[in-house]
Design an enzyme around this catalytic site. Structure first.
Site, PDB file in Angstrom:
ATOM      1  N   CYS A 172      -5.170   7.897   9.060  1.00  0.00           N
ATOM      2  CA  CYS A 172      -5.527   7.193  10.296  1.00  0.00           C
ATOM      3  C   CYS A 172      -5.398   8.125  11.493  1.00  0.00           C
ATOM      4  O   CYS A 172      -4.536   8.996  11.531  1.00  0.00           O
ATOM      5  CB  CYS A 172      -4.622   5.988  10.483  1.00  0.00           C
TER       6      CYS A 172
ATOM      7  N   LYS B 283       0.836  -1.212   0.000  1.00  0.00           N
ATOM      8  CA  LYS B 283       0.000   0.000   0.000  1.00  0.00           C
ATOM      9  C   LYS B 283       0.868   1.258   0.000  1.00  0.00           C
ATOM     10  O   LYS B 283       0.590   2.207  -0.737  1.00  0.00           O
ATOM     11  CB  LYS B 283      -0.900  -0.004   1.247  1.00  0.00           C
ATOM     12  N   ASN B 284       1.910   1.240   0.823  1.00  0.00           N
ATOM     13  CA  ASN B 284       2.698   2.458   0.999  1.00  0.00           C
ATOM     14  C   ASN B 284       3.705   2.717  -0.119  1.00  0.00           C
ATOM     15  O   ASN B 284       4.428   3.702  -0.080  1.00  0.00           O
ATOM     16  CB  ASN B 284       3.359   2.460   2.386  1.00  0.00           C
TER      17      ASN B 284
END
Ligand code: EPZ
Length: 455
Positions: A137, A40-41
């Protein structure tokens, strides 16, 4: 309506997850094999890098997670054509890049922080960029001051508007000497994505050197960039006049690998994580072994399992690479509730990343959080009232409870807690987990978890 619930629904529905809650009957070891895709990153940043190319880029191993959907939407509102190629492949054509309206950017960004990384590439292509208020987040303040300072160093003009931030570069962007006060992953990526087409040489000191950043460097080099990475967190970039598209298979998701590894240990299971590699996980593997977990390195992945016997307590400090990643601590804390003795986790990357332990305590874990820097060296959060050290005493047997996912990694740790607990647990807001864990429901099924889904 509660924004956390909204957020969870948005993330879940982006990847076709129509449920909000999972009821888990705990106590069954996870066993079997799952496959990882790209990180994802890295993937989300690689998608942004495509804007810099004069020709289309092809990214392989793209996971079906909501953060990828968000970046895709953001690229599309900026005129980038995104199509799906062969399996898990995205083709990104930036030939018609255009300015987007702040309202459209805002609508697509959701809670993501990725829009800030569009700035450098858009300033190069269009001379201006807008970013809405950013989310991400809920694990601390997560400011963007380093990003704005970096962009100013390159010559961007930053204007704060009521609805967000407008940037422009009437005189183009120029190479700069940049020094980061902390090796921020995002700010390092900001420098890379901006410097590659800036006029002249950029020297970045205090850079983050996470494997995902090194893979972004690989991608930019494929596009035509000239980037030198020194051993002392110094990165030098010689700006070039033009870049082409890239074809690249994304680095595997080591955070997902560590999460399933922790789940295997906590449930006394045995999980083969296909696609995981040793080199990017050395630090995690050392800690896993110290806790009492076992692993076998294979050519096509890593087998993680509980070899029997008691788990042992550890003292961990999260840190930037090559330290123990902050994203690894939440899943591992659940396994530490089963270790005999006192473990300490000192979180030095984010100031508020222990919100998830409340639910574990409700389930019977013995975890106290402290504002002091426990476990070794003082960090930048000491003396600042942030509850950033956790003391976990074990072993404890968790029992079922109704719990609510607070953030991505905390959410996965809640799933693990429910899987290890005695009795039934209901985990709600599971949509948030879809931000970064591809097909996690199918993977739970594959590994033999006992659960039901609720709408
Ligand atoms: C990336 O966040 C990851 N996110 C995070 O993963 C990861 O935990 C983090 O790096 C550390 O490895 C993505 O790649 C999308 P930072 P990023 O800038 O880039 C402070 C996950 O669960 N800071 O390295 O936002 C910041 O507050 C996520 O996958 C400033 O003060 O992280 C933090 O304390 C969560 N000002 C520290 O630096 C700034 O302008 C490190 O943050 C920027 C950051």
């Amino acid at each position: 309506m509660n924004t956390l619930v909204d957020d969870a629904k948005q993330h879940g529905s982006a990847v076709g997850l129509s449920v909000d809650r999972i009821t888990i009957n705990g106590g069954k070891p996870l066993q079997g094999r799952i496959e990882l895709k790209g990180a994802k990153n890295l993937v989300t940043k690689a998608m942004v890098a495509a804007i810099l190319g004069d020709t289309p880029s092809v990214l392989k191993d793209v996971p079906n997670i909501s953060d990828v959907r968000i970046v895709r939407g953001l690229l599309e509102v900026h005129g980038v054509t995104v199509t799906e190629g062969e399996e898990d492949e995205l083709i990104l054509d930036p030939s018609a890049v255009e300015t987007a309206h702040m309202a459209d950017i805002d609508a697509h960004a959701g809670s993501s922080r990725i829009p800030i990384l569009f700035c450098g590439p858009l300033l190069h292509r269009l001379g201006e960029a807008f970013i809405p208020d950013l989310g991400g987040c809920r694990i601390g303040d997560r400011p963007i001051d380093y990003h704005l300072e970096v962009l100013r160093n390159f010559g961007a003009i930053v204007e704060k508007l009521p609805s967000g931030i407008r940037m422009s570069a009437p005189n183009g962007l120029h190479g700069a000497k940049v020094s980061l006060p902390y090796p921020s992953v995002g700010a390092t990526e900001q420098v890379l994505l901006t410097a590659v087409l800036a006029d002249g040489i950029t020297e970045l000191s205090g850079a983050a050197i996470e494997p995902e950043i090194m893979d972004l460097v690989n991608i930019l080099q494929k596009m035509g960039a000239i980037i030198t990475v020194d051993t002392d967190r110094v990165i030098r970039i010689e700006g070039v006049d033009k870049l082409d598209g890239y074809t690249h298979r994304a680095l595997f998701d080591r955070n997902e690998a560590a999460s399933w590894a922790a789940a295997a240990l906590a449930t006394e299971g045995d999980v083969f994580v296909g696609g995981a590699r040793q080199a990017e996980m050395l630090t995690f593997l050392n800690v896993y072994r110290k806790v009492g977990g076992a692993f076998e390195i294979h050519e096509d992945g890593i087998r993680f399992y509980h070899p029997g016997g008691e788990l042992k307590p550890v003292i961990i400090e999260t840190d930037v690479h090559p330290g123990f990643m902050t994203d690894w601590q939440q899943p591992l804390v659940v396994a530490l509730t089963k270790a005999k003795g006192v473990s300490i986790v000192h979180e030095t990357v984010y100031e508020q990343r222990f919100g998830f332990v409340d639910a574990l305590v409700e389930m019977g874990a013995s975890i106290d959080v402290h504002k002091e820097c426990l476990g070794g060296r003082p960090c930048r959060f000491g003396q600042r009232n942030f509850q950033h050290s956790a003391v976990i005493s074990g072993p404890t047997q968790l029992h079922g409870a109704d719990i609510e996912v607070p953030d991505l990694r905390g959410g996965f740790s809640h799933l693990i807690a429910a899987l290890t607990a005695e009795g039934r647990s209901t985990v709600s807001n599971v949509g948030i987990i879809a931000r970064g864990y591809e097909n996690f429901i199918t993977k739970l099924e594959l590994l033999g978890a006992d659960f039901e889904l609720e709408g």
